[in-house]
Design an enzyme around this catalytic site. Structure first.
Site, PDB file in Angstrom:
ATOM      1  N   GLY A  11       0.822  -1.205   0.000  1.00 25.55           N
ATOM      2  CA  GLY A  11       0.000   0.000   0.000  1.00 25.55           C
ATOM      3  C   GLY A  11       0.856   1.255   0.000  1.00 25.55           C
ATOM      4  O   GLY A  11       1.865   1.332   0.701  1.00 25.55           O
ATOM      5  N   ARG A  72       0.852  -5.655  -6.187  1.00 27.94           N
ATOM      6  CA  ARG A  72       1.039  -6.950  -5.540  1.00 27.94           C
ATOM      7  C   ARG A  72       1.659  -7.900  -6.569  1.00 27.94           C
ATOM      8  O   ARG A  72       1.486  -7.715  -7.773  1.00 27.94           O
ATOM      9  CB  ARG A  72      -0.305  -7.516  -5.056  1.00 27.94           C
ATOM     10  CG  ARG A  72      -1.146  -6.536  -4.242  1.00 27.94           C
ATOM     11  CD  ARG A  72      -0.539  -6.219  -2.893  1.00 27.94           C
ATOM     12  NE  ARG A  72      -1.378  -5.286  -2.143  1.00 27.94           N
ATOM     13  CZ  ARG A  72      -1.058  -4.820  -0.945  1.00 27.94           C
ATOM     14  NH1 ARG A  72       0.074  -5.186  -0.357  1.00 27.94           N
ATOM     15  NH2 ARG A  72      -1.851  -3.972  -0.323  1.00 27.94           N
ATOM     16  N   ASP A 103       5.000  -4.578   6.111  1.00 30.63           N
ATOM     17  CA  ASP A 103       5.527  -5.886   6.500  1.00 30.63           C
ATOM     18  C   ASP A 103       5.564  -6.875   5.341  1.00 30.63           C
ATOM     19  O   ASP A 103       6.466  -7.706   5.251  1.00 30.63           O
ATOM     20  CB  ASP A 103       4.749  -6.456   7.690  1.00 30.63           C
ATOM     21  CG  ASP A 103       3.285  -6.693   7.383  1.00 30.63           C
ATOM     22  OD1 ASP A 103       2.791  -6.208   6.356  1.00 30.63           O
ATOM     23  OD2 ASP A 103       2.631  -7.394   8.187  1.00 30.63           O
ATOM     24  N   THR A 125       4.320   2.823   5.629  1.00 29.38           N
ATOM     25  CA  THR A 125       2.936   2.374   5.738  1.00 29.38           C
ATOM     26  C   THR A 125       2.184   3.286   6.689  1.00 29.38           C
ATOM     27  O   THR A 125       2.734   3.703   7.713  1.00 29.38           O
ATOM     28  CB  THR A 125       2.843   0.918   6.245  1.00 29.38           C
ATOM     29  OG1 THR A 125       1.491   0.630   6.607  1.00 29.38           O
ATOM     30  CG2 THR A 125       3.721   0.676   7.448  1.00 29.38           C
ATOM     31  N   ASP A 127      -0.111   2.369   8.547  1.00 31.82           N
ATOM     32  CA  ASP A 127      -0.585   1.569   9.681  1.00 31.82           C
ATOM     33  C   ASP A 127       0.291   1.693  10.922  1.00 31.82           C
ATOM     34  O   ASP A 127      -0.152   1.378  12.027  1.00 31.82           O
ATOM     35  CB  ASP A 127      -0.669   0.096   9.284  1.00 31.82           C
ATOM     36  CG  ASP A 127      -1.579  -0.137   8.095  1.00 31.82           C
ATOM     37  OD1 ASP A 127      -2.507   0.668   7.901  1.00 31.82           O
ATOM     38  OD2 ASP A 127      -1.371  -1.119   7.364  1.00 31.82           O
ATOM     39  N   ASP A 129       2.701  -0.183  11.898  1.00 25.56           N
ATOM     40  CA  ASP A 129       2.675  -1.511  12.531  1.00 25.56           C
ATOM     41  C   ASP A 129       3.962  -2.312  12.353  1.00 25.56           C
ATOM     42  O   ASP A 129       3.949  -3.538  12.457  1.00 25.56           O
ATOM     43  CB  ASP A 129       1.501  -2.324  11.966  1.00 25.56           C
ATOM     44  CG  ASP A 129       1.606  -2.552  10.463  1.00 25.56           C
ATOM     45  OD1 ASP A 129       2.462  -1.911   9.813  1.00 25.56           O
ATOM     46  OD2 ASP A 129       0.828  -3.372   9.932  1.00 25.56           O
ATOM     47  N   ARG A 171      -5.401  -1.724   9.138  1.00 26.08           N
ATOM     48  CA  ARG A 171      -5.356  -3.179   9.009  1.00 26.08           C
ATOM     49  C   ARG A 171      -5.515  -3.820  10.383  1.00 26.08           C
ATOM     50  O   ARG A 171      -6.530  -3.611  11.029  1.00 26.08           O
ATOM     51  CB  ARG A 171      -4.079  -3.626   8.300  1.00 26.08           C
ATOM     52  CG  ARG A 171      -4.243  -4.918   7.548  1.00 26.08           C
ATOM     53  CD  ARG A 171      -3.067  -5.245   6.688  1.00 26.08           C
ATOM     54  NE  ARG A 171      -1.814  -5.261   7.410  1.00 26.08           N
ATOM     55  CZ  ARG A 171      -0.728  -5.889   6.974  1.00 26.08           C
ATOM     56  NH1 ARG A 171      -0.749  -6.532   5.837  1.00 26.08           N
ATOM     57  NH2 ARG A 171       0.384  -5.856   7.671  1.00 26.08           N
TER      58      ARG A 171
END
Length: 319
Positions: A11, A72, A103, A125, A127, A129, A171
């Site tokens: 992303g 992807r 990740d 990202t 996120d 994370d 996410r």
């Protein structure tokens, strides 16, 4: 090294262009050629790789998205696909690679390292994370986008005396929800890392309504569940007028904040330094405002956690 490559994967996040710019200019400063790989790992396999000059990354530091595009790639998940990618890099004389992403991108970087190809990961990202760094590139911009949206929703929530459920991205991580909820004074914040009690949420909403509270804001991280489903549950249990907003991909776009531009520049430049120093299989990050690095495999083995003290504070301040 005389030639290195750079790609963005997964992303997109605001600040990726600033990171690309830093890789290119830092490498050229040290007399190293840089090659941009388009469409992430898919571009490695299709050999969509072009040399980048200083001018190619001019006027992009303030732009969202990624100049190199992203995609992807199922084929890269196979040993055969990864070997094609390495063969293409070797054929061009590219001796190392900077991978910018989350990740999933780091897992790809780890796989390249396992077959002997030098790779450094840069966390990009919204996120936030990735273990091993306090912040990821794009998180601060996305956070401010969410805050700006909630501020606007609060205006109409007050005018109509409504309860608003707002679903944010992230996410399986709750950082965006937690930070934006605390910054905007949300009554309830639902994140994957913490359990929630629906009866308690309903009870708090009713108490607030009874004491004359004009509106309520509830933040739901997408990793917890569907915002519309939570909204319907609240409406059915309280009979309060309830609206739901799913912010969606607006959170990924926009010009990066000053913090994300600086963070991206620092991390990406350090990634180049690591490659030139002979490092591989490492990720760069920020800790206590210092650039740090560690093994990608160690970071991927850890579980992302949120600041439990911050979550507790959000509950204490939303009484």
């Amino acid at each position: 090294m005389k030639k290195i490559g750079v790609l963005t994967s997964g992303g997109d996040s605001p600040g990726m262009n600033a990171a690309i710019r830093a890789v290119v200019r830092k490498a050229i400063y040290h007399g190293v050629e840089v090659y941009g790989v388009k469409y992430g790992f898919a571009g490695l396999i299709s050999n969509d790789i072009d040399k980048l000059e200083i001018g190619d990354v001019g006027d992009i530091i303030h732009r969202g998205g990624t100049k190199l595009y992203t995609a992807r790639c199922e084929e890269f998940k196979t040993p055969e696909g990864r070997q094609v990618a390495v063969d293409n890099l070797n054929a061009l004389g590219i001796e190392g690679l900077v991978v910018i992403g989350g990740d999933g991108s780091f897992q790809g970087a780890e796989k390249l390292t396992e077959i002997g190809y030098p790779t450094i990961g840069v966390p990009g990202t919204i996120d936030n994370d990735i273990p091993g760094t306090d912040y990821t590139i794009g998180f601060d911009t996305a956070l401010n986008t969410v805050i700006n949206a909630i501020d606007k929703i609060r205006d109409t929530a007050t005018s109509h005396e409504r309860t608003y459920v707002i679903e944010v991205m992230g996410r399986n991580a709750g950082d965006l929800a937690l930070w934006s909820g605390l910054a905007d004074g949300a009554e309830t914040i639902l994140i994957p890392e913490e359990d929630h009690n629906m009866e308690d949420i309903i009870s708090r909403l009713k108490r607030g309504h009874e004491r004359g509270k004009k509106h309520s804001i509830i933040i739901v991280a997408e990793g917890v569940g569907s915002g519309p489903e939570f909204g319907q549950k609240i409406k059915d249990a309280t009979e309060l007028e309830t609206r739901v907003t799913v912010l969606g991909h607006i959170q990924r776009g926009g010009s990066p904040t000053g913090y994300d531009r600086v963070l991206a520049s620092r991390l990406a430049a350090n990634a180049v330094e690591l490659l030139l120093d002979g490092e591989q299989g490492r990720m760069v990050g920020i800790s206590n405002n210092k650039v740090v690095h560690r093994n990608i495999s160690e970071a991927l083995a850890e579980k992302h956690v949120v600041d439990s003290d911050m979550y507790k504070l959000s509950q204490e301040l939303s009484i």
